[in-house]
Design a protein around this motif. Structure first.
Motif, PDB file in Angstrom:
ATOM      1  N   ARG A  47       5.291   5.781   2.062  1.00 44.98           N
ATOM      2  CA  ARG A  47       4.755   7.309   2.326  1.00 44.98           C
ATOM      3  C   ARG A  47       5.444   8.240   1.590  1.00 44.98           C
ATOM      4  O   ARG A  47       6.691   8.662   1.880  1.00 44.98           O
ATOM      5  N   THR A 107      -3.853   5.638  -0.477  1.00 48.69           N
ATOM      6  CA  THR A 107      -4.506   6.679   0.270  1.00 48.69           C
ATOM      7  C   THR A 107      -3.985   8.006   0.241  1.00 48.69           C
ATOM      8  O   THR A 107      -2.626   8.236   0.322  1.00 48.69           O
ATOM      9  N   THR A 108      -4.661   8.835   0.292  1.00 47.86           N
ATOM     10  CA  THR A 108      -4.340  10.234   0.545  1.00 47.86           C
ATOM     11  C   THR A 108      -5.099  11.075   1.586  1.00 47.86           C
ATOM     12  O   THR A 108      -6.244  10.631   2.063  1.00 47.86           O
ATOM     13  N   THR A 109      -4.344  11.556   2.370  1.00 53.43           N
ATOM     14  CA  THR A 109      -4.859  11.992   3.708  1.00 53.43           C
ATOM     15  C   THR A 109      -4.243  13.466   4.283  1.00 53.43           C
ATOM     16  O   THR A 109      -2.978  13.386   3.681  1.00 53.43           O
ATOM     17  N   VAL A 161       0.683  11.728   2.482  1.00 50.55           N
ATOM     18  CA  VAL A 161       0.356  12.643   3.318  1.00 50.55           C
ATOM     19  C   VAL A 161       0.830  13.982   3.383  1.00 50.55           C
ATOM     20  O   VAL A 161       2.106  14.190   3.116  1.00 50.55           O
ATOM     21  N   VAL A 186      -3.132   1.831   5.543  1.00 49.47           N
ATOM     22  CA  VAL A 186      -2.076   3.110   5.455  1.00 49.47           C
ATOM     23  C   VAL A 186      -0.772   2.561   5.848  1.00 49.47           C
ATOM     24  O   VAL A 186      -0.719   2.136   7.369  1.00 49.47           O
ATOM     25  N   GLN A 195      -0.979   9.754  11.460  1.00 50.66           N
ATOM     26  CA  GLN A 195      -1.513   8.388  11.475  1.00 50.66           C
ATOM     27  C   GLN A 195      -2.279   8.149  12.803  1.00 50.66           C
ATOM     28  O   GLN A 195      -3.128   7.411  13.037  1.00 50.66           O
ATOM     29  N   LYS A 217      -1.131  15.576  -3.445  1.00 49.46           N
ATOM     30  CA  LYS A 217      -1.304  14.311  -2.828  1.00 49.46           C
ATOM     31  C   LYS A 217      -2.042  13.348  -4.090  1.00 49.46           C
ATOM     32  O   LYS A 217      -1.728  12.575  -4.261  1.00 49.46           O
ATOM     33  N   ALA A 261       0.656   5.429   0.836  1.00 48.05           N
ATOM     34  CA  ALA A 261       0.144   6.691   1.483  1.00 48.05           C
ATOM     35  C   ALA A 261       0.565   7.945   1.127  1.00 48.05           C
ATOM     36  O   ALA A 261       2.181   8.279   0.985  1.00 48.05           O
ATOM     37  N   ASN A 316       0.992  -1.219  -0.098  1.00 48.06           N
ATOM     38  CA  ASN A 316       0.166   0.059   0.127  1.00 48.06           C
ATOM     39  C   ASN A 316       0.715   1.201  -0.018  1.00 48.06           C
ATOM     40  O   ASN A 316       2.198   1.204   0.465  1.00 48.06           O
TER      41      ASN A 316
END
Length: 268
Positions: free
Chosen positions: A256, A227-229, A117, A249, A233, A124, A115, A113
């Motif tokens: 990352r 995943t974009t956020t 961030v 994530v 965490q 992102k 991420a 995966n």
């Protein structure tokens, strides 16, 4: 009626007649028999075409289940990434390079995966979409899900009966699609005095999704999740069960892409 010779007492066998027709056609059209594909080659070409057709059908189906912000599909390629929009172009270039290298590893059938961030508007989603585009070109099924749009559907499901059916199809697709992009994970939560949370039905959904996309027998990723956020965490773990976040994530720095110090370039 008798094929071949007109002598009724000595009819020409059908096989011989067809062979003569074939020979005449080959001679008339100048066909080089030695260059004609074999049955095995024709079967191989047919199989390739069938696989391409099935891959296209799969891609079209998962794309149709995507949830875009304001229902407007968007796309982005690595060639569109412009590091010069950031004050520190070198750092932006490194982020693009990291995402590109990860996309090549994923295209080579590695499973992990990724991420993205950072603050809103720093790129992102753009780089995540670039990976999605790269993997789609490799015949992977891909799906984009805005978690804010998903939460909005859950809020409306009691008012509109057809939404529950749509949510069921979306959930099954999110479980099975080769590459799932969860955009803006965390924006569907709420906060009051730093107490974060996500509605119970969304919690249950993401728990089922995270379980389906993880290979428990071999303790590794089954299907790739991007995943974009905007959240850390720890904030995500306050919104969701920590098990969900740990399965979706990654914490490892190599997976990352962090946008520290980037400015908002949305609309620039």
């Amino acid at each position: 009626m008798t094929l071949g010779t007109s002598t009724t007492n000595n009819p020409e066998p059908l096989g011989t007649y067809l062979e003569k027709m074939r020979a005449e056609l080959i001679k008339k059209r100048g066909i080089k028999v030695d260059e004609l594909p074999t049955k095995e080659e024709l079967d191989r070409q047919t199989n390739i075409k069938a696989q391409k057709w099935l891959a296209k059908q799969k891609q079209d189906f998962y794309s149709s289940q995507s949830l875009w912000p304001a229902d407007v599909p968007v796309s982005f390629k690595f060639s569109d990434w412009n590091p010069n929009l950031q004050k520190n172009a070198s750092t932006a270039r490194d982020a693009g390079k990291q995402a590109y290298v990860l996309s090549k590893r994923l295209a080579n059938n590695q499973k992990f995966n990724v991420a993205f961030v950072g603050a809103p508007g720093v790129g992102k989603t753009s780089l995540a979409l670039a990976i999605l585009d790269e993997l789609k070109s490799q015949k992977s099924g891909t799906m984009f899900v805005s978690t804010a749009e998903l939460a909005g559907l859950y809020q409306q499901k009691r008012e509109y009966a057809d939404i529950q059916k749509r949510l069921s199809k979306i959930e099954e697709s999110m479980k099975k699609v080769d590459v799932l992009l969860l955009d803006d994970l965390g924006t569907e939560g709420f906060s009051a005095f730093n107490d974060y949370g996500v509605r119970t039905d969304m919690q249950s959904l993401m728990y089922r999704i995270s379980n389906a996309r993880f290979d428990f027998k071999n303790n590794r990723v089954r299907n790739v999740t991007l995943t974009t956020t905007n959240n850390t965490q720890e904030q995500l773990k306050k919104m969701y069960d920590p098990k969900i976040i740990s399965r979706l994530v990654p914490r490892e720095p190599e997976f990352r892409v962090v946008f520290n110090g980037f400015k908002d370039v949305r609309g620039v």
